[in-house]
Enzyme design. Sequence first.
Site, PDB file in Angstrom:
ATOM      1  N   ILE A   1     -38.069  20.940   6.897  1.00  0.00           N
ATOM      2  CA  ILE A   1     -38.057  20.227   8.173  1.00  0.00           C
ATOM      3  C   ILE A   1     -37.104  20.890   9.168  1.00  0.00           C
ATOM      4  O   ILE A   1     -36.723  20.297  10.165  1.00  0.00           O
ATOM      5  CB  ILE A   1     -37.708  18.729   7.977  1.00  0.00           C
ATOM      6  CG1 ILE A   1     -36.368  18.553   7.253  1.00  0.00           C
ATOM      7  CG2 ILE A   1     -38.809  18.039   7.188  1.00  0.00           C
ATOM      8  CD1 ILE A   1     -35.925  17.078   7.165  1.00  0.00           C
ATOM      9  N   GLY A   2     -36.740  22.138   8.859  1.00  0.00           N
ATOM     10  CA  GLY A   2     -35.863  22.897   9.750  1.00  0.00           C
ATOM     11  C   GLY A   2     -34.598  23.337   9.037  1.00  0.00           C
ATOM     12  O   GLY A   2     -33.758  24.013   9.601  1.00  0.00           O
TER      13      GLY A   2
ATOM     14  N   GLY B   1     -27.683  17.766   4.313  1.00  0.00           N
ATOM     15  CA  GLY B   1     -28.335  17.501   5.596  1.00  0.00           C
ATOM     16  C   GLY B   1     -27.764  16.318   6.356  1.00  0.00           C
ATOM     17  O   GLY B   1     -27.699  16.317   7.580  1.00  0.00           O
ATOM     18  N   GLU B   2     -27.369  15.284   5.622  1.00  0.00           N
ATOM     19  CA  GLU B   2     -26.928  14.055   6.293  1.00  0.00           C
ATOM     20  C   GLU B   2     -25.420  13.865   6.450  1.00  0.00           C
ATOM     21  O   GLU B   2     -24.971  13.290   7.447  1.00  0.00           O
ATOM     22  CB  GLU B   2     -27.575  12.849   5.598  1.00  0.00           C
ATOM     23  CG  GLU B   2     -29.041  12.728   5.993  1.00  0.00           C
ATOM     24  CD  GLU B   2     -29.884  11.994   4.979  1.00  0.00           C
ATOM     25  OE1 GLU B   2     -30.451  10.959   5.367  1.00  0.00           O
ATOM     26  OE2 GLU B   2     -29.972  12.446   3.818  1.00  0.00           O
TER      27      GLU B   2
END
Lengths: 764, 168
Positions: A491-492, A724-725
């Site tokens: 997703i990137g 990521g988060e």
Amino acid sequence: MAKLIKTRVEVEGQVSEEWALVERPKTIPWDIEQELNVVGKPMPRVDGMARVTGAAHYPSDLRLPGMLHASILRSPHAHARVLRVDTSRAEKLPGVRAVLSRNNAPGKPWRRNCPLFDEVVRYVGDEVAAVAADNPGIAQQACRLIEVVYEPLPFVLDPEQALKPGAPEVHAGGNLLDGEPTEYTRGDTAAALQAAEVVVEGVFETPTQLHNSLETHGSVVEWEGESLTIYDSTGNVHGVRDRMADWLGLPKNRVRVISDYMGGSFGSKNNAGKYTVIAALLARQAGRPVRLFLRRNEENLATGNRAATRQYLKIGASKEGALQAIQLRSYIAVGAYTGWGASVSGPVQEMYACPNVHTLEYSASTHTGPPSAFRAPGYVEGMFALEVLMDELAETLGLDPLELRIRNYAREAPGSHLPYSSNGLLDAYQEGARAIGWEKRQASPRGDGAIYRGIGMASQVWGGSGGPPSYADIKIHPDGTATIITGTQDIGTGTKTILTQIAAEELGLPVKSFEIEIGDTQWGLYSTPSWGSMTAASMGPAVREAAADARKKLLRLAASYLHTAAYRLTIQDGIVRGVKRGKPVEKPLAEILDELDNIMIVGHGSRNPNPTDVAINTFGAQFAEVEVDADTGEVRVLKIAASHDCGRILNPLTASSQIEGGIIQGLGYALMEQRLVDPQTGAVINANLEGYRVPTMLDVPEIEIRMIDRADRAINNLGAKGLGEPPIIPTAPAIVNAVHNALGVRLHTIPLTRDRVLQALDPS
Amino acid sequence: MTKIYGIAGEAVHLRVNGQDYVLHVAPIQTLAEVIRSELGLMGTKIGCGMGNCGACTVWLDGKPVYACLTLALDAIGHAVTTVEGLAEGELSALQQAFLQEDALQCGYCTSGQVMTLAAFLAENPQPDPLAIRHAMAGNLCRCGTYPKIVRAGLRAAGLLDEERVSKS
């Protein structure tokens, strides 16, 4: 020999159980001191070239022969009965090839027991009908020709209002999700608050945040007989496949979902979208492929959001700053058509060693667009309230805010009392403090004319363990090149690159000899969806296992060919090296395979379960320096220092991109992003990129990243945790705390727009 | 006598990436739509269709414009360059710099970023970071690649100070 196990899966704070097939591990975690060849190096993306030349085709770029363009007719009312839908004029418009409405769509429930096009619409933007036509202009024109008679009904937008008796119901049965709040208790919070030497409290409000990925949601759908191919901009190809197969009544092997390059998700593309099933029905009706991609305004209405919250938070502590009790009552505006609201209680439960904690969470349906996960759902909202109030506690106690955090550092997981597999939080505090220059922070506001400067910080905790099930294959071709086969998504984040690095490291083949396949349910193997910071920590170990399996098979093959024992051989840089009858032997793998005609080696790997006797978390801290103009209310973030413990960093280049990206989104959340809904009509006023302000190049501060790059050998064969988060979680409270440091005023509502800052400075 | 183009009138001649095309376009069609739908050049993306994001940036006679706000008819007589026309077979220095600095994530905004920055660097071969940021303020990136885009610009201009961004 594969074994069937039941494994505990924790994603976005939600725990469930899932079956997985696991093999006996062929790898052990790399030594912490071991210098790796490829993993841990700042390698540019293996698929970067396609993206930087415009050659990469995204789902929204796809053009199939005979393809039609579809458009959705959406409700202008926040709540209304749909009395009549007449599509006859639309059907007659030249160029219209299919029309879908409740008159001809299957009545099977799609979400919350409601069909695709219900008798009631529940938010401005709710789907009413759809048209497929020769070009987008005709499709939109046709939508305008559909005559709909609505009976407007009263609506509710605020979550607390939605729970009052007599409030308009979004769905039958009441607006409180599950009919009751979600409650968590440890210890005796009421008593502890009574007994606490110091108590601080506040009411905190966070906005609805909209993802606004640059590529909007949408699919291109094509039938071939009873088989369906879906090109979807998604982060969950298997989830979309399963949902679509189920809803359409198709066997799974007749539904194929493909999402290779895709233009961003941030959690909004975690599940099958209504636009996909609408496109499939239109395509079946027309007998032609259909493209349905949402326009930017639709993206801001109907594709998910981070829910707005109101949090009533109370913290009780001793005079020395030891936390005794935390009480949180929260209201979350989840919107319509959902049974899920992101819990905001995670930070309060997990961040600090506090013996007494009580959280009561009310998720309320409202007449606004349905929610979806948004990068660290719930934790961004909850950490804002917690960390801003912690700063106020520090101020009340006369303690340095960082010192207060350190005094409440949790040595073990607060709820379960499990030891952490690894915890770099104290190092993160130290590194971040050093990077921002914490010692130059002034305890009270200091201004130069109208310009005030301040420094603030905030902590971060999150999951990030990853876990089974995830599977990978690696095929070695007769020329010594290899293909990694997965069903995962990018997703990137740079998935293809880190997985290639891992395979190259384990197999001993150069990076350039690899191709990697992702995002196809047909050729790939089941992979975790790209949510919850799961991908690297779930797919990575599976790929390493597959590479180890392939390596074992290759060495056995080479040993047969070279007439020596496999244990005497290694592969490095594509060359087989070893010993044969006491003498060194060496031959490029490609040459060996070339002489063996069409032999095919396939290595298979699966993600093994996580240890259950440890708590696996990521930790971190961010420090912000800001400048505030007290005349205009403008907040300028000068610098963010970020330090996170996410286990072993697989690729510092792509990792730093994730950190910067999370920080910039957190900055937007703190200063400028909010969905604005007109209270009179329920319409979203800023459903575009002009009114909904996402950070631009000019909003970006100096960012200094100091990762605690330390492998966690207890968790998986990479020693890596998700990343990521974590970086979006502490940014907003760090900034708000810095503004408080600069101005000395309380700021409990974000975003900190100029009017809010000015209002706080001068409440009259 | 007013010239009438489009489906009711003459075919139009457009010059894109050095190639000549003869097309029938409707007067209302934007350059972005025509580049994508008629010419099949998908590198130019449409992120919003109303000039709020910059994903559709192309060059008109070497100057960056939003193709979604440019009518195809307005490109008649001008040279249009898209991201596909930026490099002849191999990557331009700026595109290389994007790769080395990781100035892309999902990549959807990347074409627009590259087109705007390349045009800026052509006029400003020795830029400072703030000038780059001002030039790029009309290109949104939701993934947050902004810091690395600045580095890529500086690298392409030969001005990058090799200070590490990430420390352990």
